[in-house]
Design a protein around this motif. Structure first.
Motif, PDB file in Angstrom:
ATOM      1  N   ASP A 260       4.570   7.434   6.871  1.00 53.01           N
ATOM      2  CA  ASP A 260       5.532   6.317   5.935  1.00 53.01           C
ATOM      3  C   ASP A 260       4.577   5.505   6.188  1.00 53.01           C
ATOM      4  O   ASP A 260       5.768   4.367   4.976  1.00 53.01           O
ATOM      5  N   ILE A 261       3.999   4.446   6.711  1.00 51.67           N
ATOM      6  CA  ILE A 261       3.559   3.063   6.322  1.00 51.67           C
ATOM      7  C   ILE A 261       2.474   3.372   4.760  1.00 51.67           C
ATOM      8  O   ILE A 261       1.345   4.006   4.201  1.00 51.67           O
ATOM      9  N   ALA A 262       2.867   2.366   3.880  1.00 51.74           N
ATOM     10  CA  ALA A 262       2.553   2.220   2.434  1.00 51.74           C
ATOM     11  C   ALA A 262       1.709   1.083   2.209  1.00 51.74           C
ATOM     12  O   ALA A 262       1.682   1.237   1.638  1.00 51.74           O
ATOM     13  N   ILE A 263       1.973   0.290   3.399  1.00 49.81           N
ATOM     14  CA  ILE A 263       0.389  -0.963   2.580  1.00 49.81           C
ATOM     15  C   ILE A 263      -0.752  -0.324   2.714  1.00 49.81           C
ATOM     16  O   ILE A 263      -0.830   0.173   3.357  1.00 49.81           O
ATOM     17  N   PRO A 264      -1.334  -1.180   2.208  1.00 44.84           N
ATOM     18  CA  PRO A 264      -2.923  -0.700   2.175  1.00 44.84           C
ATOM     19  C   PRO A 264      -3.513  -0.876   3.324  1.00 44.84           C
ATOM     20  O   PRO A 264      -3.298  -1.309   4.245  1.00 44.84           O
ATOM     21  N   PHE A 265      -4.340   0.549   4.440  1.00 42.60           N
ATOM     22  CA  PHE A 265      -4.964   0.760   5.121  1.00 42.60           C
ATOM     23  C   PHE A 265      -6.559   0.984   5.314  1.00 42.60           C
ATOM     24  O   PHE A 265      -6.512   2.365   4.885  1.00 42.60           O
ATOM     25  N   TYR A 266      -7.042   0.535   5.428  1.00 41.27           N
ATOM     26  CA  TYR A 266      -8.628   0.054   5.738  1.00 41.27           C
ATOM     27  C   TYR A 266      -8.760   0.595   7.310  1.00 41.27           C
ATOM     28  O   TYR A 266      -8.303   0.378   7.824  1.00 41.27           O
ATOM     29  N   TYR A 267     -10.250   0.532   6.747  1.00 42.83           N
ATOM     30  CA  TYR A 267     -11.147   1.443   8.342  1.00 42.83           C
ATOM     31  C   TYR A 267     -12.022   0.999   8.127  1.00 42.83           C
ATOM     32  O   TYR A 267     -13.403   0.842   7.224  1.00 42.83           O
TER      33      TYR A 267
END
Length: 253
Positions: free
Chosen positions: A74-81
């Protein structure tokens, strides 16, 4: 001096096609889930950046399990990769295509520019191509501070993983040294939480991210666990260009 931008970094998950897959004795899927929960529950961060090596067995299912772990957290912040040497770029973009994932390789705060720099090559070694270095030069915003994030380490760390480090270190640092606005480099790949410094003046710090899978035994001649639990980094970026970076490790069960 108040922090204005906080970023969590995770790296080197080395997942398998099954949730019970073991990497040097560690349940790496469970470790990833635990790290994501720790970040969500203990740190108020603005973004998360994954710096490579989702997979160990190169299965498409391992990418799906990575996405599953993130979505179920339930992580809602931007997730870059970024891609690691084990990853396939097309599979990353195929599966990391749902919220909260973001495929952009540059993101900004009022005072900071975060640049994700590809170092994946055709071998386990790292390479930032001349075209990527040229593109990097063109996007650096001299009115902001930069944190550069990558997979391979651009400075030797003194143990076996150096045989798979960044091949073109000299060219990389020649480019980095052109910009006084670049305040730090951070990478994955080495499975340790280290802080090294470039030989320029003033020296630029290189932070390495502990792995969510295992931490390497630096006394061995090949990959082996040192028995330490999974880890991650958190960066606090300040308006004046200062950086505070802390490593966190979970207790090994």
């Amino acid at each position: 001096m108040s922090s204005i931008f906080k970023i969590a970094q995770i790296s080197d998950c080395h997942l398998f096609s099954q949730t019970d897959g073991l990497h040097h004795g560690a349940n790496v899927y469970h470790n990833l889930v635990s790290v994501l929960d720790d970040i969500k529950n203990l740190h108020l961060v603005d973004a998360i950046v994954f710096t490579g090596d989702i997979t160990q067995d190169h299965s498409e299912k391992s990418y799906q399990l990575f996405v599953q772990a993130v979505v179920e957290s339930d992580i809602a912040i931007p997730f870059y990769y970024l891609a690691g040497n084990h990853d396939e770029l097309e599979l990353l973009d195929k599966y990391l295509s749902v919220p909260p994932f973001n495929r952009e390789k540059v993101f900004n705060d009022k005072y900071w520019q975060i640049v994700l720099l590809n170092s994946k090559s055709e071998t386990p070694k790292g390479l930032v191509t001349p075209s990527d270095l040229s593109a990097f030069e063109s996007i650096v915003d001299g009115n902001k501070h930069q944190l550069v994030m990558m997979h391979h380490h651009p400075l030797d760390v003194g143990y076996f993983i150096d045989q798979h480090g960044l091949e073109n270190q000299a060219e990389f640092w020649q480019t980095i040294n052109k910009f006084s606005s670049i305040k730090a480099i951070t990478c994955g790949h080495v499975h340790q939480a280290l802080t090294l410094y470039s030989d320029q003046s003033p020296a630029i710090p290189l932070f390495t991210c502990p792995a969510t899978s295992i931490q390497f035994d630096t006394n061995k001649s090949a990959g082996a666990s040192n028995g330490q639990g999974p880890g991650y980094r958190v960066f606090s970026l300040f308006t004046n260009g200062k950086i505070k970076s802390d490593s966190y490790f979970l207790t090994k069960e």
